[in-house]
Each structure stands twice: as C-alpha cells, then as structure tokens.
Motif scaffolding. Structure first.
Motif, PDB file in Angstrom:
ATOM      1  N   LYS A   1      14.905  73.669  -0.686  1.00  0.00           N
ATOM      2  CA  LYS A   1      15.442  72.091  -0.761  1.00  0.00           C
ATOM      3  C   LYS A   1      16.613  71.437  -1.417  1.00  0.00           C
ATOM      4  CE  LYS A   1      10.513  70.550   0.820  1.00  0.00           C
ATOM      5  NZ  LYS A   1       9.396  69.901   0.518  1.00  0.00           N
ATOM      6  N   PHE A   2      16.636  71.905  -2.367  1.00  0.00           N
ATOM      7  CA  PHE A   2      17.854  71.621  -3.251  1.00  0.00           C
ATOM      8  C   PHE A   2      19.129  72.314  -2.083  1.00  0.00           C
ATOM      9  CE2 PHE A   2      21.558  72.332  -6.103  1.00  0.00           C
ATOM     10  CZ  PHE A   2      21.723  71.399  -6.213  1.00  0.00           C
ATOM     11  N   ALA A   3      18.922  73.222  -1.857  1.00  0.00           N
ATOM     12  CA  ALA A   3      20.669  73.923  -1.474  1.00  0.00           C
ATOM     13  C   ALA A   3      20.314  73.216  -0.354  1.00  0.00           C
ATOM     14  CB  ALA A   3      20.437  75.595  -1.507  1.00  0.00           C
ATOM     15  N   ALA A   4      19.467  72.797   0.447  1.00  0.00           N
ATOM     16  CA  ALA A   4      19.533  72.407   1.753  1.00  0.00           C
ATOM     17  C   ALA A   4      20.561  71.442   1.845  1.00  0.00           C
ATOM     18  CB  ALA A   4      18.616  72.448   3.252  1.00  0.00           C
ATOM     19  N   ALA A   5      19.988  70.292   1.272  1.00  0.00           N
ATOM     20  CA  ALA A   5      20.217  68.747   0.818  1.00  0.00           C
ATOM     21  C   ALA A   5      21.400  68.923   0.283  1.00  0.00           C
ATOM     22  CB  ALA A   5      18.508  68.310  -0.207  1.00  0.00           C
ATOM     23  N   TYR A   6      21.793  69.970  -0.759  1.00  0.00           N
ATOM     24  CA  TYR A   6      23.129  69.637  -1.261  1.00  0.00           C
ATOM     25  C   TYR A   6      24.071  70.020   0.039  1.00  0.00           C
ATOM     26  CZ  TYR A   6      26.961  70.447  -4.200  1.00  0.00           C
ATOM     27  OH  TYR A   6      28.332  70.548  -5.433  1.00  0.00           O
ATOM     28  N   ALA A   7      23.764  71.282   0.991  1.00  0.00           N
ATOM     29  CA  ALA A   7      24.869  71.360   1.621  1.00  0.00           C
ATOM     30  C   ALA A   7      25.055  70.398   2.329  1.00  0.00           C
ATOM     31  CB  ALA A   7      24.073  72.623   2.675  1.00  0.00           C
ATOM     32  N   GLU A   8      23.848  69.966   3.127  1.00  0.00           N
ATOM     33  CA  GLU A   8      24.285  68.154   3.581  1.00  0.00           C
ATOM     34  C   GLU A   8      24.661  67.145   2.800  1.00  0.00           C
ATOM     35  OE1 GLU A   8      23.863  65.841   7.068  1.00  0.00           O
ATOM     36  OE2 GLU A   8      22.334  68.047   6.552  1.00  0.00           O
ATOM     37  N   TRP A   9      25.102  66.914   2.267  1.00  0.00           N
ATOM     38  CA  TRP A   9      25.940  66.032   1.138  1.00  0.00           C
ATOM     39  C   TRP A   9      26.909  66.513   1.279  1.00  0.00           C
ATOM     40  CZ3 TRP A   9      26.845  65.778  -4.480  1.00  0.00           C
ATOM     41  CH2 TRP A   9      27.008  64.974  -4.681  1.00  0.00           C
ATOM     42  N   ARG A  10      26.949  67.627   0.233  1.00  0.00           N
ATOM     43  CA  ARG A  10      28.717  67.920   0.533  1.00  0.00           C
ATOM     44  C   ARG A  10      29.667  68.347   1.641  1.00  0.00           C
ATOM     45  NH1 ARG A  10      31.190  66.098  -3.814  1.00  0.00           N
ATOM     46  NH2 ARG A  10      32.215  68.459  -4.618  1.00  0.00           N
ATOM     47  N   GLY A  11      28.348  69.206   2.555  1.00  0.00           N
ATOM     48  CA  GLY A  11      28.711  70.006   3.740  1.00  0.00           C
ATOM     49  C   GLY A  11      29.874  68.774   4.083  1.00  0.00           C
ATOM     50  N   ALA A  12      29.932  67.422   4.777  1.00  0.00           N
ATOM     51  CA  ALA A  12      31.260  67.092   5.452  1.00  0.00           C
ATOM     52  C   ALA A  12      32.615  66.984   4.835  1.00  0.00           C
ATOM     53  CB  ALA A  12      30.988  65.430   5.497  1.00  0.00           C
ATOM     54  N   SER A  13      32.787  67.537   3.804  1.00  0.00           N
ATOM     55  CA  SER A  13      34.169  67.652   3.661  1.00  0.00           C
ATOM     56  C   SER A  13      34.450  68.920   2.716  1.00  0.00           C
ATOM     57  CB  SER A  13      34.293  66.394   2.053  1.00  0.00           C
ATOM     58  OG  SER A  13      33.108  66.494   1.345  1.00  0.00           O
ATOM     59  N   ARG A  14      33.569  69.610   2.889  1.00  0.00           N
ATOM     60  CA  ARG A  14      33.659  70.844   1.940  1.00  0.00           C
ATOM     61  C   ARG A  14      33.333  72.372   3.357  1.00  0.00           C
ATOM     62  NH1 ARG A  14      35.112  68.133  -0.958  1.00  0.00           N
ATOM     63  NH2 ARG A  14      34.008  68.232  -3.212  1.00  0.00           N
ATOM     64  N   GLY A  15      34.098  73.157   3.046  1.00  0.00           N
ATOM     65  CA  GLY A  15      33.661  74.350   4.007  1.00  0.00           C
ATOM     66  C   GLY A  15      32.639  75.277   3.449  1.00  0.00           C
ATOM     67  N   THR A  16      32.705  76.353   3.965  1.00  0.00           N
ATOM     68  CA  THR A  16      31.115  76.854   4.164  1.00  0.00           C
ATOM     69  C   THR A  16      31.685  78.129   2.060  1.00  0.00           C
ATOM     70  OG1 THR A  16      30.913  77.251   5.900  1.00  0.00           O
ATOM     71  CG2 THR A  16      30.165  78.705   4.782  1.00  0.00           C
ATOM     72  N   ALA A  17      33.299  78.218   2.461  1.00  0.00           N
ATOM     73  CA  ALA A  17      33.379  78.729   1.213  1.00  0.00           C
ATOM     74  C   ALA A  17      33.500  78.242  -0.106  1.00  0.00           C
ATOM     75  CB  ALA A  17      34.603  79.493   1.427  1.00  0.00           C
ATOM     76  N   ARG A  18      33.227  77.355  -0.210  1.00  0.00           N
ATOM     77  CA  ARG A  18      33.070  75.993  -1.357  1.00  0.00           C
ATOM     78  C   ARG A  18      31.862  76.309  -1.506  1.00  0.00           C
ATOM     79  NH1 ARG A  18      36.719  72.149  -3.481  1.00  0.00           N
ATOM     80  NH2 ARG A  18      35.903  71.494  -5.359  1.00  0.00           N
ATOM     81  N   GLY A  27      23.251  78.195  -9.880  1.00  0.00           N
ATOM     82  CA  GLY A  27      22.230  78.421  -9.939  1.00  0.00           C
ATOM     83  C   GLY A  27      21.230  79.035  -8.921  1.00  0.00           C
ATOM     84  N   VAL A  28      21.987  78.506  -7.780  1.00  0.00           N
ATOM     85  CA  VAL A  28      20.864  78.959  -6.519  1.00  0.00           C
ATOM     86  C   VAL A  28      20.844  80.234  -5.803  1.00  0.00           C
ATOM     87  CG1 VAL A  28      20.271  78.732  -4.209  1.00  0.00           C
ATOM     88  CG2 VAL A  28      20.725  76.341  -5.642  1.00  0.00           C
ATOM     89  N   PRO A  29      19.986  81.227  -6.253  1.00  0.00           N
ATOM     90  CA  PRO A  29      19.775  82.677  -5.552  1.00  0.00           C
ATOM     91  C   PRO A  29      20.663  82.558  -3.853  1.00  0.00           C
ATOM     92  CG  PRO A  29      18.159  81.846  -6.525  1.00  0.00           C
ATOM     93  CD  PRO A  29      18.724  80.399  -6.055  1.00  0.00           C
TER      94      PRO A  29
END
Length: 100
Positions: A1-18, A27-29
């Motif tokens: 859940k953390f990874a999904a929430a983080y990707a949603e939050w930061r994803g608007a201004s970050r690409g996949t690599a970042r 520390g996400v697996p």
C-alpha cells in the motif's frame, strides 16, 4: 500500500526511473516496486504524462536566461527532465514543442 500511495503522490512530477530509485531508497522490495510501477504504467494516460512533461519542460525553459545557444539550452531542459526520471521518448517530443 505504501508503494502505491507513494507512486500516486510523487508520480505527477516524477518519471518511472526516479520513482523506482526513491522506492528502493525507502526499502521497498523490488518485486513490490515492479508490480506497483507496472500497474501505474497500465493505468497511465500517455497523453496526460506527455502534458506533464511538456509543462515541466516549458517552466524550465522559461527560467533559462541565456538562450543564445539553443542547443545548450534544450540540453539543459533535457537533463532537468531526465533527472526527474522521465524517459527520452517523453522528453524529446516535449523539447520540440517548447514555446520560444
């Protein structure tokens, strides 16, 4: 859940690599990161991402004072976007659409 929430939050201004790099640092697996980013790619609207990249490129372009060497100025914008994790196939179309 953390990874999904983080990707949603930061994803608007970050690409996949970042996003991948930031999640690893937190520390996400890797298997969870791969799954989260794959889901994000499937749900992503390519036109919306292209618009985000273009807006970021235009803001950076507008902040560059010395544009006498057009190639150097565009390279600076490209490096800025690449540092945020966007791929070349998203960056280069945005560079060609910059408003002088």
């Amino acid at each position: 859940k953390f990874a999904a929430a983080y990707a949603e939050w930061r994803g608007a201004s970050r690409g996949t690599a970042r996003l991948r790099q930031e999640l690893v640092r937190r520390g996400v697996p890797r298997d969870i990161i791969d799954e989260t980013l794959a889901t994000r790619r499937q749900e992503a609207d390519p036109e919306a991402e292209a618009q985000v990249v273009l807006e970021m490129a235009q803001r950076k372009w507008n902040s560059i004072r010395d544009r006498s060497d057009l190639l150097k100025a565009k390279a600076k914008v490209a490096r800025f976007l690449a540092a945020r994790g966007f791929a070349g196939d998203a960056i280069y179309p945005a560079l060609s659409r910059l408003k002088k």
